[in-house]
Design a protein around this motif. Structure first.
Motif, PDB file in Angstrom:
ATOM      1  N   ASN A 183       3.830  -4.096   9.128  1.00 27.90           N
ATOM      2  CA  ASN A 183       5.097  -4.091   9.854  1.00 27.90           C
ATOM      3  C   ASN A 183       6.187  -3.333   9.094  1.00 27.90           C
ATOM      4  O   ASN A 183       7.021  -2.653   9.695  1.00 27.90           O
ATOM      5  CB  ASN A 183       5.559  -5.527  10.131  1.00 27.90           C
ATOM      6  CG  ASN A 183       4.678  -6.220  11.161  1.00 27.90           C
ATOM      7  OD1 ASN A 183       4.031  -5.566  11.991  1.00 27.90           O
ATOM      8  ND2 ASN A 183       4.640  -7.538  11.116  1.00 27.90           N
ATOM      9  N   ASP A 184       6.170  -3.439   7.762  1.00 27.12           N
ATOM     10  CA  ASP A 184       7.150  -2.732   6.948  1.00 27.12           C
ATOM     11  C   ASP A 184       6.986  -1.222   7.087  1.00 27.12           C
ATOM     12  O   ASP A 184       7.966  -0.487   7.290  1.00 27.12           O
ATOM     13  CB  ASP A 184       7.008  -3.147   5.487  1.00 27.12           C
ATOM     14  CG  ASP A 184       8.034  -2.491   4.583  1.00 27.12           C
ATOM     15  OD1 ASP A 184       9.247  -2.613   4.865  1.00 27.12           O
ATOM     16  OD2 ASP A 184       7.625  -1.839   3.601  1.00 27.12           O
ATOM     17  N   LEU A 185       5.738  -0.743   6.997  1.00 24.90           N
ATOM     18  CA  LEU A 185       5.496   0.697   7.111  1.00 24.90           C
ATOM     19  C   LEU A 185       5.718   1.185   8.537  1.00 24.90           C
ATOM     20  O   LEU A 185       6.160   2.324   8.749  1.00 24.90           O
ATOM     21  CB  LEU A 185       4.074   1.028   6.646  1.00 24.90           C
ATOM     22  CG  LEU A 185       3.774   0.728   5.170  1.00 24.90           C
ATOM     23  CD1 LEU A 185       2.344   1.129   4.833  1.00 24.90           C
ATOM     24  CD2 LEU A 185       4.752   1.442   4.259  1.00 24.90           C
ATOM     25  N   LEU A 186       5.402   0.338   9.485  1.00 30.59           N
ATOM     26  CA  LEU A 186       5.645   0.677  10.886  1.00 30.59           C
ATOM     27  C   LEU A 186       7.128   0.938  11.129  1.00 30.59           C
ATOM     28  O   LEU A 186       7.508   1.887  11.821  1.00 30.59           O
ATOM     29  CB  LEU A 186       5.165  -0.470  11.778  1.00 30.59           C
ATOM     30  CG  LEU A 186       5.049  -0.212  13.291  1.00 30.59           C
ATOM     31  CD1 LEU A 186       3.939   0.784  13.580  1.00 30.59           C
ATOM     32  CD2 LEU A 186       4.783  -1.530  14.016  1.00 30.59           C
ATOM     33  N   GLU A 187       7.948   0.125  10.504  1.00 31.56           N
ATOM     34  CA  GLU A 187       9.397   0.269  10.657  1.00 31.56           C
ATOM     35  C   GLU A 187       9.928   1.474   9.880  1.00 31.56           C
ATOM     36  O   GLU A 187      10.842   2.167  10.335  1.00 31.56           O
ATOM     37  CB  GLU A 187      10.086  -1.010  10.181  1.00 31.56           C
ATOM     38  CG  GLU A 187      11.589  -1.027  10.388  1.00 31.56           C
ATOM     39  CD  GLU A 187      12.220  -2.342   9.964  1.00 31.56           C
ATOM     40  OE1 GLU A 187      13.403  -2.311   9.573  1.00 31.56           O
ATOM     41  OE2 GLU A 187      11.535  -3.386  10.017  1.00 31.56           O
ATOM     42  N   LYS A 188       9.330   1.726   8.703  1.00 30.26           N
ATOM     43  CA  LYS A 188       9.806   2.837   7.871  1.00 30.26           C
ATOM     44  C   LYS A 188       9.535   4.191   8.517  1.00 30.26           C
ATOM     45  O   LYS A 188      10.415   5.051   8.570  1.00 30.26           O
ATOM     46  CB  LYS A 188       9.131   2.786   6.497  1.00 30.26           C
ATOM     47  CG  LYS A 188       9.698   1.749   5.547  1.00 30.26           C
ATOM     48  CD  LYS A 188       8.957   1.802   4.220  1.00 30.26           C
ATOM     49  CE  LYS A 188       9.550   0.817   3.212  1.00 30.26           C
ATOM     50  NZ  LYS A 188       8.790   0.832   1.940  1.00 30.26           N
TER      51      LYS A 188
ATOM     52  N   ASN B 179      -1.490   9.503   8.436  1.00 29.94           N
ATOM     53  CA  ASN B 179      -2.328   9.423   7.227  1.00 29.94           C
ATOM     54  C   ASN B 179      -3.285   8.235   7.242  1.00 29.94           C
ATOM     55  O   ASN B 179      -3.939   7.932   6.241  1.00 29.94           O
ATOM     56  CB  ASN B 179      -1.476   9.417   5.954  1.00 29.94           C
ATOM     57  CG  ASN B 179      -0.644   8.154   5.790  1.00 29.94           C
ATOM     58  OD1 ASN B 179      -0.758   7.185   6.550  1.00 29.94           O
ATOM     59  ND2 ASN B 179       0.201   8.144   4.762  1.00 29.94           N
ATOM     60  N   SER B 180      -3.376   7.549   8.378  1.00 30.11           N
ATOM     61  CA  SER B 180      -4.355   6.467   8.640  1.00 30.11           C
ATOM     62  C   SER B 180      -4.115   5.194   7.841  1.00 30.11           C
ATOM     63  O   SER B 180      -4.970   4.300   7.829  1.00 30.11           O
ATOM     64  CB  SER B 180      -5.799   6.956   8.386  1.00 30.11           C
ATOM     65  OG  SER B 180      -6.122   8.017   9.255  1.00 30.11           O
ATOM     66  N   VAL B 181      -2.960   5.085   7.181  1.00 32.15           N
ATOM     67  CA  VAL B 181      -2.664   3.866   6.427  1.00 32.15           C
ATOM     68  C   VAL B 181      -2.520   2.664   7.366  1.00 32.15           C
ATOM     69  O   VAL B 181      -2.984   1.564   7.052  1.00 32.15           O
ATOM     70  CB  VAL B 181      -1.399   4.043   5.566  1.00 32.15           C
ATOM     71  CG1 VAL B 181      -0.906   2.704   5.022  1.00 32.15           C
ATOM     72  CG2 VAL B 181      -1.692   4.988   4.404  1.00 32.15           C
ATOM     73  N   LEU B 182      -1.909   2.863   8.524  1.00 31.51           N
ATOM     74  CA  LEU B 182      -1.762   1.745   9.470  1.00 31.51           C
ATOM     75  C   LEU B 182      -3.127   1.280   9.981  1.00 31.51           C
ATOM     76  O   LEU B 182      -3.363   0.070  10.126  1.00 31.51           O
ATOM     77  CB  LEU B 182      -0.856   2.147  10.636  1.00 31.51           C
ATOM     78  CG  LEU B 182       0.621   2.375  10.296  1.00 31.51           C
ATOM     79  CD1 LEU B 182       1.402   2.736  11.555  1.00 31.51           C
ATOM     80  CD2 LEU B 182       1.237   1.157   9.623  1.00 31.51           C
TER      81      LEU B 182
END
Length: 215
Positions: A87-92, A100-103
């Motif tokens: 959720n943090d990276l989704l928001e960032k 980059n497939s991190v999610l």
């Protein structure tokens, strides 16, 4: 497949496949360890668990690190859930971390367990610990050296160098599966370990380190 009836209840019975039979013969407990418990150890965790192996995964770093823009990593404490990190990276920056497939990696991770775990904080006991890089291998060995053995229970620590990217993590997970299969199928893996690792090293063309430590 066969049908077994008990009274008025009938059920399907499937034959034990090669993988299940191997596990039933010798239920070894595996740990797979990388630095952040995000990519390499989690990919191997997923592959081994699908095959029915008793496996857990860990990291050894001070922080959980994920790549970010401008070579600036995103850092989190061990114990922060994969869901919260997602959720943090989704928001960032949703677009960047989707690209980059991190999610996708985090989505996979949270189906396996709640959060990244640090090996040095674990109280679990394993028969085989497989690390994914020499630095992680050294950190695991150092933890055992500094820890006074309580049970004198041996554990084999094996390192296979796997680059920390998604493609190499996938390939590495199947190398780890192959090694786990060979160890599980052995009638006495402790006596045959040297020959198993020698043959494995020739096959995968990677340098393999190993040592025995004690809980």
């Amino acid at each position: 497949m066969s049908v077994v009836c008990e009274g008025n209840v009938c059920r399907l019975v499937f034959p034990i496949d090669h993988w299940t039979q191997a596990i039933m013969q010798d239920e070894l407990k595996f740990a797979v360890v990388c630095s952040s418990n995000m990519n390499r150890s989690m990919e191997a965790h997923a592959v081994l668990s699908r095959r029915g192996y008793q496996v857990k995964s860990f990291g050894t770093g001070d922080k959980v690190k994920l790549p970010g823009r401008g070579n600036k990593p995103n850092c989190y404490e061990f114990g922060v859930s994969y869901k919260d990190i997602y959720n943090d990276l989704l928001e960032k920056d949703k677009e960047y971390y989707e690209k980059n497939s991190v999610l996708n990696m985090l989505m996979r991770n949270k189906t396996l367990k709640p959060c990244p775990e640090r090996f040095q904080d674990s109280t679990d006991r394993f028969d085989i610990i497989i690390t994914c890089e020499k630095r992680v291998f050294d950190q695991v060995v150092e933890w055992f050296v500094l820890k006074k053995p309580e049970q004198n229970k041996p554990v084999n620590i094996i390192n296979i160098d796997i680059k920390d990217n998604l493609e190499e993590a996938t390939l590495g997970s199947y190398l780890i599966l192959d090694l786990a299969t060979k160890l599980t199928e052995s009638s006495d893996y402790k006596k045959e370990l040297h020959s198993i690792l020698k043959a494995f090293q020739r096959k995968c063309r990677k340098h393999v380190s190993d040592c025995i430590m004690f809980y």
